[in-house]
Design a protein around this motif. Structure first.
Motif, PDB file in Angstrom:
ATOM      1  N   ASP A  52      16.513  18.039 -10.772  1.00  0.00           N
ATOM      2  CA  ASP A  52      16.983  17.276 -11.934  1.00  0.00           C
ATOM      3  C   ASP A  52      15.877  16.373 -12.488  1.00  0.00           C
ATOM      4  N   THR A  53      15.144  15.725 -11.580  1.00  0.00           N
ATOM      5  CA  THR A  53      14.047  14.847 -12.011  1.00  0.00           C
ATOM      6  C   THR A  53      12.920  15.669 -12.622  1.00  0.00           C
ATOM      7  N   PRO A  93      12.346  24.997 -16.805  1.00  0.00           N
ATOM      8  CA  PRO A  93      13.782  24.685 -16.867  1.00  0.00           C
ATOM      9  C   PRO A  93      14.485  25.314 -18.057  1.00  0.00           C
ATOM     10  N   LYS A  94      15.682  25.799 -17.780  1.00  0.00           N
ATOM     11  CA  LYS A  94      16.525  26.309 -18.854  1.00  0.00           C
ATOM     12  C   LYS A  94      17.873  25.609 -18.759  1.00  0.00           C
ATOM     13  N   GLU A  95      18.660  25.801 -19.776  1.00  0.00           N
ATOM     14  CA  GLU A  95      19.944  25.116 -19.821  1.00  0.00           C
ATOM     15  C   GLU A  95      20.813  25.511 -18.628  1.00  0.00           C
ATOM     16  N   GLU A  96      21.442  24.520 -18.042  1.00  0.00           N
ATOM     17  CA  GLU A  96      22.276  24.744 -16.864  1.00  0.00           C
ATOM     18  C   GLU A  96      23.503  25.577 -17.218  1.00  0.00           C
ATOM     19  N   ASP A  97      23.838  26.521 -16.345  1.00  0.00           N
ATOM     20  CA  ASP A  97      25.041  27.318 -16.530  1.00  0.00           C
ATOM     21  C   ASP A  97      26.253  26.389 -16.562  1.00  0.00           C
ATOM     22  N   ALA A  98      27.141  26.632 -17.506  1.00  0.00           N
ATOM     23  CA  ALA A  98      28.298  25.748 -17.690  1.00  0.00           C
ATOM     24  C   ALA A  98      29.167  25.680 -16.436  1.00  0.00           C
ATOM     25  N   PHE A  99      29.269  26.779 -15.697  1.00  0.00           N
ATOM     26  CA  PHE A  99      30.111  26.796 -14.499  1.00  0.00           C
ATOM     27  C   PHE A  99      29.538  25.887 -13.412  1.00  0.00           C
ATOM     28  N   ILE A 100      28.205  25.788 -13.368  1.00  0.00           N
ATOM     29  CA  ILE A 100      27.549  24.951 -12.355  1.00  0.00           C
ATOM     30  C   ILE A 100      27.975  23.492 -12.488  1.00  0.00           C
ATOM     31  N   LYS A 101      28.192  23.057 -13.706  1.00  0.00           N
ATOM     32  CA  LYS A 101      28.633  21.670 -13.920  1.00  0.00           C
ATOM     33  C   LYS A 101      29.945  21.416 -13.177  1.00  0.00           C
ATOM     34  N   PHE A 102      30.884  22.348 -13.313  1.00  0.00           N
ATOM     35  CA  PHE A 102      32.178  22.204 -12.633  1.00  0.00           C
ATOM     36  C   PHE A 102      32.027  22.399 -11.122  1.00  0.00           C
ATOM     37  N   MET A 120      22.976  26.276  -5.970  1.00  0.00           N
ATOM     38  CA  MET A 120      22.190  25.485  -6.911  1.00  0.00           C
ATOM     39  C   MET A 120      20.843  26.148  -7.186  1.00  0.00           C
ATOM     40  N   MET A 121      20.322  26.833  -6.191  1.00  0.00           N
ATOM     41  CA  MET A 121      19.049  27.527  -6.359  1.00  0.00           C
ATOM     42  C   MET A 121      19.211  28.785  -7.206  1.00  0.00           C
ATOM     43  N   ASN A 122      20.349  29.451  -7.020  1.00  0.00           N
ATOM     44  CA  ASN A 122      20.612  30.681  -7.775  1.00  0.00           C
ATOM     45  C   ASN A 122      22.118  30.895  -7.835  1.00  0.00           C
ATOM     46  N   GLU A 155      33.539  30.887 -21.563  1.00  0.00           N
ATOM     47  CA  GLU A 155      32.826  32.150 -21.326  1.00  0.00           C
ATOM     48  C   GLU A 155      32.248  32.198 -19.913  1.00  0.00           C
ATOM     49  N   SER A 156      31.682  31.082 -19.482  1.00  0.00           N
ATOM     50  CA  SER A 156      31.086  31.007 -18.150  1.00  0.00           C
ATOM     51  C   SER A 156      32.149  31.129 -17.059  1.00  0.00           C
ATOM     52  N   ILE A 157      33.291  30.484 -17.268  1.00  0.00           N
ATOM     53  CA  ILE A 157      34.393  30.547 -16.294  1.00  0.00           C
ATOM     54  C   ILE A 157      34.940  31.969 -16.206  1.00  0.00           C
TER      55      ILE A 157
END
Length: 202
Positions: A52-53, A93-102, A120-122, A155-157
């Motif tokens: 994240d940093t 870095p690319k945009e975080e997958d929406a599902f990862i947030k949940f 988190m790695m993949n 879509e991610s869910i």
């Protein structure tokens, strides 16, 4: 170690505020903060916190691209990679997958094990039980009206639900079918098609 403990539960921006709190808008400040942020590598390094940093610094370097020469941007990115490269998975870095947030919300820090880090790695490392746990969290948050699902999140869910359905594990299929509220919101249904289950978009 005490400094590391004081950074616990802080996100990348909060860590920056605590450790440095100067604008990351010039070469000097970026280099200073890269050096200061190496404290995150001490002790029991948290891969998620480091990633994240890394992303936070990387984004700030990118924001300078219209003010400084491309060579400077490349130099700063290389310095960042030299400092944290072996600790991060995503060096670009690319945009975080929406599902990862949940997923992160569904697993409080105290409940996170190695398999959490692998995801988190993949995200392709995610297993049915983790998807189910995350879906329960999403369902609860939705019922309590604490979240409103955006199109990208839906879509991610759906992709994750399809991943479970393809495994053809009836236990998880039946569990997912019971999540009426979320399935309705996603506008999908789990149906039986030629002795196979699939996700049908309504």
């Amino acid at each position: 170690m005490q400094e590391n403990l004081s950074l616990e539960n802080l996100n990348a921006e909060e860590i920056w505020e605590k450790l440095y709190n100067k604008e990351l808008n010039c070469k000097k400040n970026i280099l200073e903060y890269i050096d200061i942020a190496k404290i995150l590598k001490k002790g029991e390094a948290d891969p998620e916190k480091i990633q994240d940093t890394y992303n936070f610094i990387y984004d700030n370097i990118e924001k300078m691209s219209d003010k400084v020469k491309p060579n400077t941007i490349m130099y700063l990115q290389n310095e960042l990679k030299n400092q944290f490269g072996k600790y991060v998975v995503e060096k670009e870095p690319k945009e975080e997958d929406a599902f990862i947030k949940f997923f992160k919300e569904a697993y409080p820090v105290k409940d996170r094990r190695k398999d959490f880090t692998w995801v988190m790695m993949n995200i392709n490392n995610i297993v049915e039980e983790q998807i189910w746990t995350t879906l329960i969290h999403i369902n609860r948050e939705y019922i309590c009206k604490r979240i409103k699902l955006e199109a990208e999140e839906k879509e991610s869910i759906i992709k994750m639900i399809e991943k479970v359905i393809k495994k053809d594990n009836i236990k998880y299929i039946n569990r997912i079918k019971s999540l009426d509220k979320v399935l309705n919101n996603l506008n999908i249904k789990i149906v039986n098609d030629k002795d196979k289950f699939k996700v049908k978009k309504l």
